[in-house]
Design a protein around this motif. Structure first.
Motif, short mmCIF file in Angstrom:
data_model
loop_
_atom_site.label_atom_id
_atom_site.label_comp_id
_atom_site.label_asym_id
_atom_site.label_seq_id
_atom_site.Cartn_x
_atom_site.Cartn_y
_atom_site.Cartn_z
N ASP A 195 0.96 -1.10 -0.50
CA ASP A 195 -0.08 -0.30 -0.04
C ASP A 195 0.77 1.04 0.18
OD1 ASP A 195 -2.52 -1.62 -0.24
OD2 ASP A 195 -2.97 -1.26 2.22
N ASN A 196 1.71 0.87 -0.21
CA ASN A 196 2.90 2.47 -0.53
C ASN A 196 2.68 3.22 -2.08
OD1 ASN A 196 4.84 3.96 -0.41
ND2 ASN A 196 6.88 2.69 -0.71
N GLU A 197 1.61 3.67 -1.75
CA GLU A 197 1.22 4.69 -2.57
C GLU A 197 2.48 5.64 -3.41
OE1 GLU A 197 -2.47 6.56 -1.29
OE2 GLU A 197 -3.38 4.17 -1.16
N GLU A 198 3.17 6.15 -2.14
CA GLU A 198 4.68 7.30 -3.42
C GLU A 198 4.85 6.77 -4.17
OE1 GLU A 198 5.72 8.87 0.27
OE2 GLU A 198 3.76 10.01 1.04
N GLU A 199 5.68 5.11 -3.36
CA GLU A 199 6.38 4.83 -4.04
C GLU A 199 5.67 4.40 -6.00
OE1 GLU A 199 10.16 3.05 -5.73
OE2 GLU A 199 9.76 4.68 -3.66
N ILE A 200 4.59 3.70 -5.25
CA ILE A 200 3.74 3.09 -6.70
C ILE A 200 3.67 4.32 -7.88
CG2 ILE A 200 1.57 1.75 -7.40
CD1 ILE A 200 1.56 0.46 -5.06
N LYS A 201 2.97 5.51 -6.96
CA LYS A 201 3.49 6.77 -8.04
C LYS A 201 4.55 7.10 -8.76
CE LYS A 201 -0.41 9.40 -4.90
NZ LYS A 201 -0.88 10.17 -4.66
N ARG A 202 5.30 6.78 -8.64
CA ARG A 202 6.83 6.63 -9.53
C ARG A 202 7.23 5.61 -10.37
NH1 ARG A 202 8.58 9.15 -4.15
NH2 ARG A 202 8.93 6.96 -3.31
N LEU A 203 6.58 4.83 -10.48
CA LEU A 203 6.95 3.10 -11.50
C LEU A 203 6.76 3.83 -12.26
CD1 LEU A 203 5.21 0.42 -9.43
CD2 LEU A 203 7.65 1.41 -9.46
N ASN A 204 7.85 3.77 -13.14
CA ASN A 204 8.47 3.73 -14.77
C ASN A 204 6.94 3.40 -15.24
OD1 ASN A 204 10.33 5.54 -13.92
ND2 ASN A 204 11.73 4.00 -14.91
N SER A 205 6.45 1.71 -14.62
CA SER A 205 4.85 0.95 -15.75
C SER A 205 4.70 0.21 -14.73
CB SER A 205 6.11 0.36 -16.59
OG SER A 205 5.46 -0.75 -17.83
N THR A 206 3.51 0.73 -15.60
CA THR A 206 2.64 -1.21 -14.38
C THR A 206 1.46 -1.98 -15.24
OG1 THR A 206 0.91 0.57 -14.72
CG2 THR A 206 2.34 0.54 -12.43
N ASP A 207 2.36 -1.83 -16.61
CA ASP A 207 1.68 -2.22 -17.48
C ASP A 207 2.15 -4.38 -16.79
OD1 ASP A 207 1.65 0.07 -18.98
OD2 ASP A 207 3.45 -0.98 -20.78
N ARG A 208 3.08 -4.44 -16.74
CA ARG A 208 3.17 -6.16 -15.78
C ARG A 208 2.57 -5.85 -14.82
NH1 ARG A 208 7.17 -5.45 -20.09
NH2 ARG A 208 7.59 -6.38 -21.71
N GLY A 209 1.92 -5.76 -13.77
CA GLY A 209 1.52 -5.70 -12.95
C GLY A 209 2.41 -5.28 -11.29
N GLU A 210 3.91 -4.40 -12.09
CA GLU A 210 4.67 -3.57 -11.15
C GLU A 210 3.74 -3.26 -9.30
OE1 GLU A 210 6.42 -3.40 -14.71
OE2 GLU A 210 4.63 -3.30 -15.14
N ASN A 211 3.03 -2.65 -9.95
CA ASN A 211 1.88 -2.02 -9.01
C ASN A 211 1.54 -2.39 -7.64
OD1 ASN A 211 0.57 -2.26 -11.47
ND2 ASN A 211 -1.55 -1.22 -9.58
N TYR A 212 1.19 -4.14 -7.90
CA TYR A 212 0.72 -5.00 -7.31
C TYR A 212 2.51 -5.86 -6.06
CZ TYR A 212 -3.11 -4.53 -9.61
OH TYR A 212 -4.59 -3.95 -10.68
N GLU A 213 3.04 -5.38 -6.79
CA GLU A 213 4.19 -5.99 -6.17
C GLU A 213 4.68 -5.51 -5.35
OE1 GLU A 213 6.94 -8.69 -9.81
OE2 GLU A 213 6.87 -5.97 -9.67
N ARG A 214 5.97 -6.05 -4.31
CA ARG A 214 6.65 -5.31 -2.67
C ARG A 214 7.42 -3.94 -3.88
NH1 ARG A 214 6.84 -8.06 1.65
NH2 ARG A 214 8.75 -7.53 2.10
N HIS A 215 6.92 -3.24 -2.39
CA HIS A 215 6.95 -1.69 -2.17
C HIS A 215 7.48 -1.25 -1.06
CE1 HIS A 215 7.73 -1.56 -6.74
NE2 HIS A 215 6.19 -1.76 -6.69
N CYS A 216 8.66 -1.56 0.05
CA CYS A 216 8.39 -1.29 1.10
C CYS A 216 8.99 0.38 1.57
CB CYS A 216 9.36 -2.20 2.28
SG CYS A 216 8.65 -4.11 1.80
N PRO A 217 7.91 0.87 2.48
CA PRO A 217 8.63 1.62 2.50
C PRO A 217 9.82 2.64 3.20
CG PRO A 217 6.79 1.89 4.17
CD PRO A 217 7.28 0.36 2.64
N LYS A 218 10.35 3.82 3.59
CA LYS A 218 10.95 4.02 4.40
C LYS A 218 10.83 4.01 5.50
CE LYS A 218 13.97 5.22 -0.23
NZ LYS A 218 14.70 6.86 -0.12
N GLN A 219 9.66 4.22 5.98
CA GLN A 219 9.50 4.90 7.36
C GLN A 219 8.76 3.34 7.91
OE1 GLN A 219 9.79 7.71 9.10
NE2 GLN A 219 9.52 6.79 10.55
#
Length: 557
Positions: free
Chosen positions: A60-84
């Motif tokens: 649910d790291n929306e900030e990191e997901i917004k920075r993804l170059n592409s979500t065509d292959r479902g990258e937005n559903y993978e792990r993107h852990c927050p620094k905090q």
């Protein structure tokens, strides 16, 4: 290790002491020498905003997901852990109740525990789920088996008699599982199914599965390997799982092939199998072509189900023409290396010695040391078989004492997490002692990769780094078990963060058992108290002068 080992000389009334938290509450504790444990203080943790009720930090790291170059292959559903890291406690939904116990929970759960109606609205006509007053009811159907999972499983058994649920097929993977009725009904056939789905537009399907008491985890076929070893599953099932298996040179099916045991079955129930529209028939032809090229045999096609079988060895792969696509993976590729590892567009080689293909049938395989035990990279000066047997014996004796002294059979255990599973001895003991529960066996990346052995024994599990949050919803587990995990991970990460994550995963009314070094117990107890658990430290069967203690914690409703 004594054959008469017991967890300690407690009488059943010790439960009252645990609940009041009166055991060993001093700020410092005698370490068995003249030193004292370092004083440690932590402030009481606050409760998070209500909007985080279903929060999964790395998904649910929306900030990191917004920075993804592409979500065509479902990258937005993978792990993107927050620094905090999470510094507050996840709240329960309003009106949360202690979950309905298994097996009743297979068919009904409290509405207020998972108060989300989108699946009812989207799938109401497909016999998945419906709402009845204060409960959700699960009729047992699915998109491709609206007449019920039992009938569907009977059809698969008749199509492929060799699949023998509960004997040869002990561990299955259900991809895009919906509310996991497929896995729920397979359990009564002695087959453990790990149900997986992404947190996508039907984002609460895994949450429903876990509330029902079915093994499940949030996972996605996108760009990285799933967190399970090679040759993990005797059957992989996809019923309208919304995956384009032939895209990108078949990389997603090649990932399924990596996880499928030699001789295992891939069951596909989807429109291209049975519909005759031109575009769907083209998809079927592409699937047949790809499966032929990776040496899967189409065993049976009947109605809307097709079943393939993976070869038992590399002979078919080696007989292909030079330059055949997809290629074999490089000999130095480790198919069990999965933590943040990209999927690879190649065919995973099977071990030339047949390891993984020759597991015993259930239930013998739970205690037969598997051949892959010999391939685990670990420091071992004695037989690995003896190590595994000793671990199993130790945990059987320990868990038997937990059951007897702490009345585990009254506790209504269902969903269990073992945070440092080793060879799976703790889970095996729960099975041998007849507790009707399932265990997610976690192998930390900081230790030896024993996950292939866990699957060869007929258990399920995953790889994880406990310095990061886990891929599950809040309120997943009734019991969390951690043996010598925190003293080990203390060298790498903040153990307060780990215990806050344990609280996120723990159901209200659930328990935590932490077995660890005496020198750490005061700190762990203070963290537990700051979280709001009722916590007590207790001796092990080795007596009060041993260097090990057990911290037992209760989380209130």
């Amino acid at each position: 290790m004594s054959d008469s080992f017991e967890i300690g000389g407690f009488d059943p009334d010790a439960l009252d002491e645990i609940k009041t938290g009166n055991s060993s509450s001093e700020a410092t504790r005698d370490n068995g020498d003249d030193s004292k444990a370092t004083a440690f203080r932590i402030e009481k943790l606050s409760v998070c905003d209500k909007r985080k009720t279903d929060h999964i930090p790395c998904l649910d790291n929306e900030e990191e997901i917004k920075r993804l170059n592409s979500t065509d292959r479902g990258e937005n559903y993978e792990r993107h852990c927050p620094k905090q890291t999470l510094d507050c406690l996840i709240p329960s939904p309003d009106g949360y109740k202690k979950p309905i116990p298994w097996p009743q929970s297979r068919d009904k759960i409290w509405f207020n525990n998972v108060p989300h109606t989108r699946l009812v609205e989207d799938k109401g006509g497909q016999n998945w789920i419906r709402r009845e007053k204060d409960k959700f009811v699960f009729p047992g159907g699915g998109t491709q088996f609206i007449h019920g999972a039992d009938q569907y499983l009977d059809q698969i058994s008749q199509m492929v008699p060799g699949i023998t649920f509960g004997v040869r097929t002990r561990v299955a993977l259900d991809i895009g599982c919906g509310v996991a009725s497929f896995g729920a009904f397979l359990m009564q056939r002695n087959t453990t199914t790990l149900s997986v789905a992404p947190k996508d537009v039907h984002e609460n399907q895994i949450q429903f599965a876990l509330e029902r008491g079915v093994p499940a985890m949030v996972a996605v076929f996108a760009t990285r390997r799933l967190l399970y070893p090679s040759q993990a599953f005797e059957m992989i099932h996809c019923s309208r799982c919304r995956i384009n298996w032939t895209r990108d040179d078949g990389i997603l099916l090649l990932e399924a092939n990596r996880m499928l045991r030699a001789g295992g079955y891939f069951v596909w129930a989807a429109q291209p199998v049975y519909k005759h529209e031109d575009n769907l028939q083209e998809q079927w032809k592409e699937m047949v072509d790809l499966t032929n090229r990776i040496c899967w045999e189409l065993i049976k096609k009947e109605g809307y189900i097709a079943v393939w079988r993976k070869p038992l060895n590399n002979s078919c792969y080696n007989s292909r023409e030079a330059g055949a696509k997809p290629p074999l993976c490089r000999p130095d590729d480790d198919p069990d290396d999965v933590w943040y590892v990209d999927m690879k567009p190649c065919i995973t080689r099977l071990p030339e010695n047949g390891y993984g293909a020759n597991v015993s049938t259930w239930p013998a395989r739970l205690h037969d040391p598997p051949e892959r035990l010999q391939s685990i990279q670990m420091d071992a000066y004695i037989s690995r078989k003896e190590i595994m047997k000793a671990e199993s014996r130790f945990w059987f004796e320990t868990v038997e004492s937990y059951v007897r002294v702490f009345r585990w059979k009254e506790f209504k255990l269902r969903n269990v997490l073992d945070m440092k599973a080793g060879f799976g001895g703790f889970a095996a003991a729960l099975n041998d002692l007849g507790l009707d529960c399932w265990v997610m066996n976690v192998v930390p990346i900081s230790g030896f990769n024993t996950l292939p052995v866990i699957y060869d024994r007929g258990l399920v599990g995953t790889m994880h780094d406990w310095c990061e949050p886990f891929d599950t919803y809040p309120r997943t587990y009734d019991l969390i078990h951690a043996a010598f995990l925190l003293s080990n991970e203390k060298k790498r990460c903040n153990i307060t963060n780990i215990m806050v994550e344990m609280d996120r995963m723990l159901r209200p009314g659930g328990r935590v058992y932490i077995r660890d070094s005496l020198s750490l117990m005061d700190q762990l107890q203070q963290i537990a108290t700051a979280i709001g658990w009722r916590a007590g430290v207790h001796d092990t069967g080795e007596g009060p002068h041993a260097s090990v203690r057990i911290l037992i914690c209760d989380k209130g409703i």
